[in-house]
Design an enzyme around this catalytic site. Structure first.
Site, PDB file in Angstrom:
ATOM      1  CG  HIS A   1      11.092  -2.340   4.709  1.00  0.00           C
ATOM      2  ND1 HIS A   1       9.685  -2.415   4.668  1.00  0.00           N
ATOM      3  CD2 HIS A   1      11.054  -3.627   5.488  1.00  0.00           C
ATOM      4  CE1 HIS A   1       9.163  -3.410   5.130  1.00  0.00           C
ATOM      5  NE2 HIS A   1      10.091  -4.296   5.541  1.00  0.00           N
TER       6      HIS A   1
ATOM      7  CE1 TYR B   1       8.918   4.830   2.711  1.00  0.00           C
ATOM      8  CE2 TYR B   1       7.325   6.734   2.996  1.00  0.00           C
ATOM      9  CZ  TYR B   1       7.863   5.579   3.642  1.00  0.00           C
ATOM     10  OH  TYR B   1       7.320   5.062   4.540  1.00  0.00           O
TER      11      TYR B   1
ATOM     12  N   PRO C   1       0.939  -1.155  -0.175  1.00  0.00           N
ATOM     13  CG  PRO C   1       0.003  -0.951   2.212  1.00  0.00           C
ATOM     14  CD  PRO C   1       0.578  -1.989   1.232  1.00  0.00           C
ATOM     15  CG  ASN C   2      -0.128   4.325   1.068  1.00  0.00           C
ATOM     16  OD1 ASN C   2      -1.215   4.876   0.736  1.00  0.00           O
ATOM     17  ND2 ASN C   2      -0.193   3.537   2.862  1.00  0.00           N
TER      18      ASN C   2
ATOM     19  CG  ASN D   1       8.389  -2.072   0.348  1.00  0.00           C
ATOM     20  OD1 ASN D   1       7.758  -2.257   1.535  1.00  0.00           O
ATOM     21  ND2 ASN D   1       9.014  -1.012   0.053  1.00  0.00           N
TER      22      ASN D   1
ATOM     23  CB  ALA E   1       1.507   0.214   5.993  1.00  0.00           C
TER      24      ALA E   1
ATOM     25  NE  ARG F   1       9.907   5.948   8.711  1.00  0.00           N
ATOM     26  CZ  ARG F   1       9.040   5.818   7.738  1.00  0.00           C
ATOM     27  NH1 ARG F   1       9.230   4.707   6.853  1.00  0.00           N
ATOM     28  NH2 ARG F   1       8.088   6.708   7.670  1.00  0.00           N
TER      29      ARG F   1
ATOM     30  CD  GLU G   1      10.302  -7.680   5.949  1.00  0.00           C
ATOM     31  OE1 GLU G   1      10.421  -8.878   6.550  1.00  0.00           O
ATOM     32  OE2 GLU G   1      10.210  -6.653   6.622  1.00  0.00           O
TER      33      GLU G   1
ATOM     34  NE  ARG H   1       4.057   6.669   1.695  1.00  0.00           N
ATOM     35  CZ  ARG H   1       4.124   5.398   2.128  1.00  0.00           C
ATOM     36  NH1 ARG H   1       4.769   4.487   1.267  1.00  0.00           N
ATOM     37  NH2 ARG H   1       4.001   5.192   3.260  1.00  0.00           N
TER      38      ARG H   1
ATOM     39  CB  SER I   1      12.307   4.284   5.097  1.00  0.00           C
ATOM     40  OG  SER I   1      11.393   3.343   5.798  1.00  0.00           O
TER      41      SER I   1
END
Ligand code: DQA
Length: 137
Positions: A97, A22, A9-10, A71, A74, A104, A95, A17, A99
């Protein structure tokens, strides 16, 4: 070698974004570059904002592709269903990511995928995807 990059998502908004987190490049541009750079790989790309669609895609590719670069965004931190799908399939999953999720918020430190992934790459910006491809070479 047949690999698929699956984004959650996103991530369709990459480039627009939160560019400070990102980056300012769209995924489509990156994907064109990756296909040029790794012509020996059969690379596919899939993105969905919907948890069940991501699970369906993992089931679809998870018994005959050579690798999945996932990825789950969320959903990484919330989805027992995606974690179970990664466990259920035969194809190795890396997996990824963009960031550094460990620098975070605390809720981003938890992954329902990592335990059943072949490995995890995070924090290298969009380069994280390329490092994941290289892990299959
Ligand atoms: C992300 C990190 C997640 O915590 C976040 O929800 C995302 C993107 C990353 O690539 O850095 O959407 O997976």
């Amino acid at each position: 070698m047949k690999l698929i990059i699956i984004n959650g998502p996103n991530l369709n908004l990459l480039g627009k974004r939160e560019p400070e987190v990102y980056g300012s490049h769209s995924f489509d541009d990156l994907f064109v570059d990756l296909k040029k750079k790794y012509p020996q790989m059969e690379l596919e790309y899939y993105q969905s904002n919907i948890e069940g669609e991501l699970i369906d895609k993992l089931h679809e590719v998870g018994f005959d592709y050579d690798g999945v670069i996932l990825n789950a965004a969320a959903y990484t931190h919330t989805s027992v269903g995606i974690g179970d799908a990664v466990k259920a399939i035969d194809t190795p999953v890396v997996e990824v990511h963009i960031s550094n999720v460990h620098s975070r918020e605390d809720f981003r430190h938890k992954s329902f995928i990592a335990a059943n992934a072949k490995g995890v790459i995070f924090g290298f910006g969009l380069k994280s995807y390329e490092l994941a491809i290289q892990s299959f070479l």
